[in-house]
Design a protein around this motif. Structure first.
Motif, short mmCIF file in Angstrom:
data_model
loop_
_atom_site.label_atom_id
_atom_site.label_comp_id
_atom_site.label_asym_id
_atom_site.label_seq_id
_atom_site.Cartn_x
_atom_site.Cartn_y
_atom_site.Cartn_z
N GLY B 141 -18.29 -13.08 23.03
CA GLY B 141 -19.07 -13.87 23.98
C GLY B 141 -18.22 -14.44 25.09
O GLY B 141 -18.58 -14.39 26.27
N GLY B 142 -17.06 -14.97 24.73
CA GLY B 142 -16.18 -15.57 25.73
C GLY B 142 -15.66 -14.54 26.72
O GLY B 142 -15.58 -14.80 27.92
N PRO B 165 -24.16 -20.98 32.77
CA PRO B 165 -23.31 -19.88 32.30
C PRO B 165 -22.58 -20.18 30.99
O PRO B 165 -22.12 -19.25 30.34
N LEU B 166 -22.49 -21.44 30.61
CA LEU B 166 -21.71 -21.75 29.41
C LEU B 166 -22.56 -22.01 28.18
O LEU B 166 -22.05 -22.23 27.09
N SER B 167 -23.89 -21.93 28.35
CA SER B 167 -24.74 -22.39 27.25
C SER B 167 -24.71 -21.47 26.04
O SER B 167 -25.13 -21.87 24.96
N LEU B 173 -15.06 -23.26 23.09
CA LEU B 173 -14.91 -22.31 24.19
C LEU B 173 -15.56 -22.86 25.45
O LEU B 173 -15.06 -22.67 26.57
N ARG B 174 -16.65 -23.58 25.24
CA ARG B 174 -17.36 -24.14 26.38
C ARG B 174 -16.46 -25.13 27.12
O ARG B 174 -16.37 -25.11 28.35
N ALA B 175 -15.80 -25.98 26.35
CA ALA B 175 -14.91 -26.98 26.95
C ALA B 175 -13.77 -26.28 27.71
O ALA B 175 -13.42 -26.68 28.82
N GLU B 176 -13.25 -25.19 27.11
CA GLU B 176 -12.17 -24.45 27.77
C GLU B 176 -12.64 -23.84 29.08
O GLU B 176 -11.97 -23.92 30.10
N MET B 177 -13.82 -23.19 29.01
CA MET B 177 -14.34 -22.50 30.19
C MET B 177 -14.71 -23.48 31.30
O MET B 177 -14.64 -23.16 32.47
N ARG B 178 -15.09 -24.68 30.89
CA ARG B 178 -15.44 -25.72 31.86
C ARG B 178 -14.24 -26.00 32.75
O ARG B 178 -14.34 -26.00 33.99
#
Lengths: 322, 380
Positions: B141-142, B165-167, B173-178
């Motif tokens: 997913g990431g 896009p992060l949902s 991973l969401r925190a990282e991608m943020r």
């Protein structure tokens, strides 16, 4: 001795080590899923084995004899040979039938796929009346070959058929043809009629497949700068490949079975322009009494069908859908 | 890079004979290079707004301008805008490389060599170079998320549109991608509209936040403005986790009478209320003080109903003593503060932290009076 005591005795005996070892194999066999499910799968397997696979095998054996309906066929190994298959190679009507079968197989299938795909895309883009068009296009598929055969015979009639009459009405009578009579047109007329019947089937499968493609793929392609045709050509249609394969297989099998349509329209001899292996097989066996030769043609048809189906079945099996 | 202007934008959908208003008279400006987060609950019109910019929805009324030229009626492919979808919408039959190259092939005249260079460069930056020959189904997913971003970035569009896009990513991973997204946006300085329903993403990522509800813009401002100076009750309740506590009260002279207790207001607050009588008092959980006993004028004796420990802090659900309702007030206290359920304590609502709203229309009539603290470096 009461019933209860009897049961108790049996239970005690069966739990003794000696008794158990004797009966363990038999018992576990009787308890296995294989044995217990037998009433469900055995009868159909036997029936299928006898009447389908047995029939195919018998047909093959028959093709090795030279049975021509006068005396009973001689089923002895010393009599078996491939004479009928060699005869085929020298028979010009076999080659014309084989050529027509292949043309029908390839052209009819491709045209049907293209027409079905175009119809599916058009219907999918309709805002209203999708249900009506779906039914209208699918309806011919529900009719039997006998009905559509008679129907197209009328349509193609050179004097009073709908097609030539329509050309006359719009002042283009010069386009009118003897659709089924002219050997140059005959096979194409047959394919057009079959396409009319099966285009709807291709459409419905494509339509269902289009529905599984997420709306975002269309949108992403649009935002990426693709126009309508590029979007379909590069993003949507490639995703329909598995639908195309299964439609193509079904259509090919139907084209091998086009016998009934041709038989209704032309009888057992459509002439070299529209003869196919299925009709030739029938003609040789049932009209000319060349049973062994007919059986050999049947075997060739069977092998052709298997060659078409096997890769598909394998593909489905590998995808875990079989 | 571009500036986006929304001018009285309205979008309605026809459902049977009913007209559903998805976006109502939206006026806002997204500045050149700005990261604007559009946030709101489901059905507030945020995705519709984004899709109108992308050209995937028509604009019923009004104008959207990209760098001064109207894009109303322009087809999506002529807008030079890239969009990242919630489901990523990667083309499953194409490799990662082809997915990223598709937009360039369709919307530019670049040669295959140039496209190759651009895709390789972008993939290096996103750390997906070794995935270029894989199909989307072979990615996590990431990784898919990165490819979807790469597909947008490689085109160097006038604006990025991102629809939640992060949902679909897990929390870590969401925190990282943020952080990664913020870094990329700062690097490219491309105007970005980012749609989310997650107020944490809104607070942490946006240069500014636009808060929508029922198709109407409630407030647009920096995260700090929206947090400390919400325009209305909706914004105050939406931004902040846990949500702000709201207590319905009636202003009676200098006293605010609530269902379970009264609150004496200072002269300056009374003045700011003016003639409004129906008031909603708001207080953020972190501003609610929990004291051993109610001793001062405005203190309220409460019972701790539920304790939610988070480690670094505890959320306490406080219930005023003698209250007939199940309504509680949430207080956030330090994680090491030991409070047990059922314990009787005092609750203090410091006046300088109070928000007051006019209950008739929800508009804010008073914000906290506490000034922002500055971190001054210690003089050597």
């Amino acid at each position: 001795m009461s019933v209860l005591t009897k049961i108790r005795n049996t239970m005690e005996r069966s739990s003794s080590p000696d008794y158990r070892s004797e009966n363990d194999g038999m018992r576990s066999y009787l308890k296995s899923d294989f044995f217990r499910s037998m009433p469900f799968w055995l009868p159909p397997t036997l029936l299928m084995g006898l009447f389908v696979y047995g029939g195919i095998l018998w047909n093959f054996v028959l093709s090795l004899t030279d049975f021509s309906g006068v005396v009973r066929p001689e089923y002895s190994v010393s009599n078996f040979d491939f004479e009928m298959y060699f005869r085929m190679l020298e028979d010009p009507s076999f080659w014309s039938a084989a050529r027509n079968t292949i043309v029908l197989l390839v052209v009819f299938t491709l045209v049907c796929l293209v027409v079905g795909l175009c119809l599916a895309i058009i219907v999918d883009n309709l805002l209203k009346g999708q249900g009506v068009f779906r039914t209208v296009f699918l309806l011919p598929f529900a009719l039997s070959f006998v009905v559509t055969g008679v129907f197209w015979q009328w349509m193609y009639n050179p004097e009073m058929g709908t097609i030539n009459t329509l050309f006359d009405i719009v002042g283009m009578g010069f386009l009118g043809q003897d659709w089924l009579g002219d050997p140059a047109l005959r096979l194409w007329s047959v394919m057009f009629a079959l396409m009319w019947q099966f285009g709807g089937y291709a459409m419905i499968i494509y339509l269902a497949s289009l529905r599984t493609i997420p709306q975002e793929h269309y949108e992403a392609a649009k935002v990426d700068g693709a126009g309508f045709f590029k979007m379909y050509w590069k993003v949507i249609i490639p995703q329909l490949s598995s639908a195309s394969v299964s439609i193509a297989v079904v259509l090919m099998v139907f084209s091998l079975k086009a016998f009934s349509w041709l038989y209704v329209v032309f009888g057992s001899n459509p002439g070299p322009a529209a003869d196919i292996l299925g009709v030739m097989m029938y003609r040789e066996a049932f009209a000319a009494n060349q049973w062994a030769y007919g059986a050999a043609l049947g075997t060739v048809l069977f092998v052709t069908t298997v060659v078409i189906l096997a890769p598909y079945l394998r593909y489905q099996y590998k995808r875990g859908e079989l | 890079m571009a500036q986006l202007t929304f001018d009285d934008v309205r979008k309605t959908f026809q459902e049977g004979n009913n007209e559903i208003v998805a976006v109502d008279d939206l006026n806002m400006e997204v500045r050149d290079g700005e990261f604007l987060v559009v946030v709101g609950p489901s059905g507030c019109g945020k995705t519709t707004t984004l899709r109108m910019v992308a050209g995937l929805e028509t604009i019923t009324e009004g104008q959207i301008e990209l760098d001064g030229r109207s894009i109303r009626g322009m087809s999506p492919q002529d807008r030079n805008i890239a969009m990242v979808f919630q489901s990523y919408a990667l083309y499953p039959h194409m490799t990662v490389f082809d997915n990223m190259a598709f937009g360039l092939r369709e919307s530019t005249d670049l040669s295959e060599d140039e496209i190759d260079d651009l895709v390789t460069e972008t993939s290096e930056m996103l750390d997906i170079k070794e995935l270029l020959n894989r199909k989307p189904s072979e990615l996590s997913g990431g990784q898919q998320q990165r490819v979807a971003l790469g597909r947008a970035i490689v085109r160097d569009p006038d604006a990025f549109l991102m629809d939640e896009p992060l949902s679909n990513l897990d929390a870590k991973l969401r925190a990282e991608m943020r952080t990664e997204l913020q870094r990329l946006q700062e690097e490219f300085e491309t105007t970005t509209i980012y749609v989310t329903h997650d107020q944490t993403e809104a607070m942490t990522m946006g240069d500014r936040i636009a808060i929508l509800d029922h198709g109407e813009l409630q407030q647009i401002g920096t995260p700090m403005e929206c947090y400390y100076e919400p325009a209305n009750e909706f914004v105050a309740g939406f931004i902040g986790e846990p949500s702000m506590n709201f207590l319905r009260g009636t202003s009676d002279g200098g006293v605010l009478r609530m269902e379970d207790f009264s609150y004496e207001l200072s002269q300056s607050t009374v003045e700011s209320i003016g003639s409004t009588t129906e008031i909603t008092l708001g207080v953020r959980p972190e501003d609610v003080e929990v004291v051993p006993e109610a001793t001062q004028t405005n203190d309220v004796a409460v019972e701790v109903d539920v304790v939610e420990p988070f480690g670094k802090e505890n959320n306490l659900y406080l219930k005023p003593e003698g209250s007939d309702t199940d309504d509680t007030i949430i207080a956030t206290v330090g994680g090491r503060k030991s409070v047990n359920e059922g314990e009787r304590v005092g609750m203090r609502l410091p006046e300088e932290h109070l928000y007051l709203f006019d209950r008739s229309d929800g508009t804010a009539i008073r914000h906290p009076t506490v000034e922002a603290e500055e971190i001054t470096p210690v003089a050597e």
